[in-house]
Design a protein around this motif. Structure first.
Motif, PDB file in Angstrom:
ATOM      1  N   LYS A 190       0.841  -1.209   0.000  1.00  0.00           N
ATOM      2  CA  LYS A 190       0.000   0.000   0.000  1.00  0.00           C
ATOM      3  C   LYS A 190       0.874   1.258   0.000  1.00  0.00           C
ATOM      4  CE  LYS A 190      -3.961  -2.069   2.287  1.00  0.00           C
ATOM      5  NZ  LYS A 190      -4.849  -2.055   3.455  1.00  0.00           N
ATOM      6  N   MET A 191       1.978   1.215   0.757  1.00  0.00           N
ATOM      7  CA  MET A 191       2.895   2.349   0.776  1.00  0.00           C
ATOM      8  C   MET A 191       3.515   2.554  -0.600  1.00  0.00           C
ATOM      9  SD  MET A 191       4.847   2.314   4.490  1.00  0.00           S
ATOM     10  CE  MET A 191       5.995   1.095   3.985  1.00  0.00           C
ATOM     11  N   GLU A 192       3.881   1.452  -1.245  1.00  0.00           N
ATOM     12  CA  GLU A 192       4.460   1.545  -2.587  1.00  0.00           C
ATOM     13  C   GLU A 192       3.480   2.190  -3.552  1.00  0.00           C
ATOM     14  OE1 GLU A 192       5.469  -2.550  -3.212  1.00  0.00           O
ATOM     15  OE2 GLU A 192       7.505  -2.283  -2.430  1.00  0.00           O
ATOM     16  N   THR A 193       2.213   1.787  -3.487  1.00  0.00           N
ATOM     17  CA  THR A 193       1.184   2.384  -4.333  1.00  0.00           C
ATOM     18  C   THR A 193       1.013   3.865  -4.012  1.00  0.00           C
ATOM     19  OG1 THR A 193       0.033   0.265  -4.412  1.00  0.00           O
ATOM     20  CG2 THR A 193      -1.230   2.209  -5.047  1.00  0.00           C
ATOM     21  N   PHE A 195       3.261   5.932  -2.768  1.00  0.00           N
ATOM     22  CA  PHE A 195       4.415   6.684  -3.264  1.00  0.00           C
ATOM     23  C   PHE A 195       4.446   6.745  -4.787  1.00  0.00           C
ATOM     24  CE2 PHE A 195       6.071   6.810   1.007  1.00  0.00           C
ATOM     25  CZ  PHE A 195       6.767   7.993   1.019  1.00  0.00           C
ATOM     26  N   GLU A 196       3.862   5.757  -5.469  1.00  0.00           N
ATOM     27  CA  GLU A 196       3.756   5.835  -6.928  1.00  0.00           C
ATOM     28  C   GLU A 196       2.807   6.956  -7.332  1.00  0.00           C
ATOM     29  OE1 GLU A 196       2.630   2.054  -8.573  1.00  0.00           O
ATOM     30  OE2 GLU A 196       4.397   1.055  -7.724  1.00  0.00           O
ATOM     31  N   ASN A 197       1.726   7.132  -6.582  1.00  0.00           N
ATOM     32  CA  ASN A 197       0.694   8.102  -6.945  1.00  0.00           C
ATOM     33  C   ASN A 197       0.891   9.483  -6.330  1.00  0.00           C
ATOM     34  OD1 ASN A 197      -0.656   6.067  -8.385  1.00  0.00           O
ATOM     35  ND2 ASN A 197      -1.782   5.431  -6.569  1.00  0.00           N
ATOM     36  N   HIS A 198       1.501   9.559  -5.168  1.00  0.00           N
ATOM     37  CA  HIS A 198       1.566  10.828  -4.430  1.00  0.00           C
ATOM     38  C   HIS A 198       2.961  11.127  -3.883  1.00  0.00           C
ATOM     39  CE1 HIS A 198      -2.810  10.769  -4.532  1.00  0.00           C
ATOM     40  NE2 HIS A 198      -2.783   9.550  -4.005  1.00  0.00           N
ATOM     41  N   GLY A 212       5.466  13.109  -4.780  1.00  0.00           N
ATOM     42  CA  GLY A 212       5.877  14.508  -4.682  1.00  0.00           C
ATOM     43  C   GLY A 212       5.238  15.218  -3.510  1.00  0.00           C
ATOM     44  N   LYS A 213       3.922  15.116  -3.408  1.00  0.00           N
ATOM     45  CA  LYS A 213       3.200  15.768  -2.303  1.00  0.00           C
ATOM     46  C   LYS A 213       3.657  15.238  -0.948  1.00  0.00           C
ATOM     47  CE  LYS A 213      -0.736  14.768  -4.291  1.00  0.00           C
ATOM     48  NZ  LYS A 213      -2.167  14.531  -4.526  1.00  0.00           N
ATOM     49  N   THR A 214       3.817  13.934  -0.864  1.00  0.00           N
ATOM     50  CA  THR A 214       4.207  13.324   0.405  1.00  0.00           C
ATOM     51  C   THR A 214       5.589  13.806   0.840  1.00  0.00           C
ATOM     52  OG1 THR A 214       2.899  11.374  -0.152  1.00  0.00           O
ATOM     53  CG2 THR A 214       4.517  11.139   1.608  1.00  0.00           C
ATOM     54  N   LEU A 215       6.537  13.840  -0.091  1.00  0.00           N
ATOM     55  CA  LEU A 215       7.892  14.283   0.270  1.00  0.00           C
ATOM     56  C   LEU A 215       7.933  15.765   0.631  1.00  0.00           C
ATOM     57  CD1 LEU A 215      10.232  12.319  -2.136  1.00  0.00           C
ATOM     58  CD2 LEU A 215      10.142  12.190   0.342  1.00  0.00           C
ATOM     59  N   VAL A 216       7.200  16.593  -0.108  1.00  0.00           N
ATOM     60  CA  VAL A 216       7.199  18.033   0.192  1.00  0.00           C
ATOM     61  C   VAL A 216       6.617  18.272   1.584  1.00  0.00           C
ATOM     62  CG1 VAL A 216       6.170  20.255  -0.442  1.00  0.00           C
ATOM     63  CG2 VAL A 216       7.192  18.814  -2.197  1.00  0.00           C
ATOM     64  N   ILE A 217       5.506  17.620   1.898  1.00  0.00           N
ATOM     65  CA  ILE A 217       4.905  17.783   3.230  1.00  0.00           C
ATOM     66  C   ILE A 217       5.848  17.257   4.308  1.00  0.00           C
ATOM     67  CG2 ILE A 217       3.028  16.981   4.733  1.00  0.00           C
ATOM     68  CD1 ILE A 217       1.222  17.102   2.200  1.00  0.00           C
ATOM     69  N   GLY A 218       6.443  16.099   4.058  1.00  0.00           N
ATOM     70  CA  GLY A 218       7.386  15.538   5.025  1.00  0.00           C
ATOM     71  C   GLY A 218       8.601  16.426   5.222  1.00  0.00           C
ATOM     72  N   LYS A 219       9.057  17.042   4.144  1.00  0.00           N
ATOM     73  CA  LYS A 219      10.247  17.896   4.206  1.00  0.00           C
ATOM     74  C   LYS A 219       9.974  19.181   4.987  1.00  0.00           C
ATOM     75  CE  LYS A 219      14.384  18.890   2.926  1.00  0.00           C
ATOM     76  NZ  LYS A 219      15.483  18.187   3.507  1.00  0.00           N
ATOM     77  N   ALA A 253       9.483   1.975   0.514  1.00  0.00           N
ATOM     78  CA  ALA A 253       8.571   1.805  -0.612  1.00  0.00           C
ATOM     79  C   ALA A 253       9.311   1.690  -1.951  1.00  0.00           C
ATOM     80  CB  ALA A 253       7.578   2.962  -0.664  1.00  0.00           C
ATOM     81  N   LYS A 254      10.638   1.751  -1.897  1.00  0.00           N
ATOM     82  CA  LYS A 254      11.477   1.630  -3.104  1.00  0.00           C
ATOM     83  C   LYS A 254      11.140   2.693  -4.150  1.00  0.00           C
ATOM     84  CE  LYS A 254      13.477  -2.371  -1.894  1.00  0.00           C
ATOM     85  NZ  LYS A 254      14.840  -2.594  -1.665  1.00  0.00           N
ATOM     86  N   MET A 255      10.889   3.914  -3.667  1.00  0.00           N
ATOM     87  CA  MET A 255      10.658   5.032  -4.575  1.00  0.00           C
ATOM     88  C   MET A 255      11.908   5.218  -5.424  1.00  0.00           C
ATOM     89  SD  MET A 255       9.873   8.929  -3.472  1.00  0.00           S
ATOM     90  CE  MET A 255       9.617  10.184  -4.683  1.00  0.00           C
ATOM     91  N   PRO A 256      11.764   5.471  -6.727  1.00  0.00           N
ATOM     92  CA  PRO A 256      12.955   5.677  -7.561  1.00  0.00           C
ATOM     93  C   PRO A 256      13.835   6.802  -6.993  1.00  0.00           C
ATOM     94  CG  PRO A 256      11.002   5.476  -8.930  1.00  0.00           C
ATOM     95  CD  PRO A 256      10.529   5.533  -7.507  1.00  0.00           C
ATOM     96  N   PHE A 257      15.135   6.534  -6.909  1.00  0.00           N
ATOM     97  CA  PHE A 257      16.052   7.452  -6.233  1.00  0.00           C
ATOM     98  C   PHE A 257      16.089   8.829  -6.890  1.00  0.00           C
ATOM     99  CE2 PHE A 257      20.351   9.119  -5.289  1.00  0.00           C
ATOM    100  CZ  PHE A 257      20.198   9.242  -3.919  1.00  0.00           C
ATOM    101  N   ARG A 258      16.131   8.880  -8.207  1.00  0.00           N
ATOM    102  CA  ARG A 258      16.164  10.189  -8.888  1.00  0.00           C
ATOM    103  C   ARG A 258      14.930  11.016  -8.557  1.00  0.00           C
ATOM    104  NH1 ARG A 258      18.426   9.416 -15.016  1.00  0.00           N
ATOM    105  NH2 ARG A 258      20.588   9.103 -14.410  1.00  0.00           N
ATOM    106  N   LYS A 259      13.798  10.365  -8.555  1.00  0.00           N
ATOM    107  CA  LYS A 259      12.545  11.040  -8.225  1.00  0.00           C
ATOM    108  C   LYS A 259      12.584  11.524  -6.774  1.00  0.00           C
ATOM    109  CE  LYS A 259       7.628  10.180  -8.960  1.00  0.00           C
ATOM    110  NZ  LYS A 259       6.628   9.161  -9.286  1.00  0.00           N
TER     111      LYS A 259
END
Length: 178
Positions: free
Chosen positions: A88-91, A93-96, A98-105, A121-127
């Motif tokens: 579920k976390m992987e899904t 992070f696939e869909n959200h 950017g928003k999740t990282l900006v809020i977390g940051k 969640a194995k989010m792509p590193f470049r992303k």
């Protein structure tokens, strides 16, 4: 803050990067303060702070990425994370991502958790780096500017704190003597 300022005054840019990796916001404000006094170059300090902040976040990402199963098995139950919930976390992070990282940051309360979770969640590193880098630019700038413009008040506040401590100790000594 005094030990950080002392280290920055003594070693300047040599110590700025590792200190910013460890404790970015405080070091950013201290750097801004020292830039206002002419001890550091504002632009160089800003670039080093941004790079160090992103590098520190990459460490948390790597912790989640490479320690995925171990982290989940050992610490996951404290946060309600199981192997089943990882999909579920992987899904998410696939869909959200950017928003999740900006809020977390931008929120320190959940920042580290979001960074580690992105790795799990194995989010792509470049992303990850891109979405982490974007909010770091204004956040670091604001923190350095706070130190630049309000850093002098830190010295004044510190002086008043010293006077308050001396006064309190004197009154306490007088009270004990009486």
């Amino acid at each position: 803050m005094d030990p950080i300022i002392t280290l920055l005054l003594q070693y300047n840019y040599l110590i700025l990067f590792p200190l910013a990796v460890i404790e970015g916001p405080i070091v950013a404000m201290a750097s801004g303060f020292l830039a206002s006094l002419g001890h550091l170059n504002f632009l160089i300090a800003y670039v080093v702070i941004v790079v160090a902040d992103v590098a520190g976040d990459c460490i948390y990402y790597a912790l989640g990425y490479f320690g995925r199963e171990k982290l989940i098995k050992r610490w996951g139950h404290y946060f309600g994370i199981t192997i089943d919930k990882v999909s579920k976390m992987e899904t998410h992070f696939e869909n959200h991502s950017g928003k999740t990282l900006v809020i977390g940051k931008l929120t320190h309360a959940i920042g580290i958790l979001v960074l580690v979770t992105a790795g799990i969640a194995k989010m792509p590193f470049r992303k990850f780096v891109w979405y982490n880098f974007l909010p770091t630019l204004p956040k670091s700038l604001i923190l350095i500017l706070i130190g630049y413009y309000l850093g002098e008040s830190y010295v004044k506040i510190n002086t008043y704190i010293d006077y308050t401590v001396i006064g309190t100790i004197s009154l306490l000594g007088l009270f004990i003597a009486i």
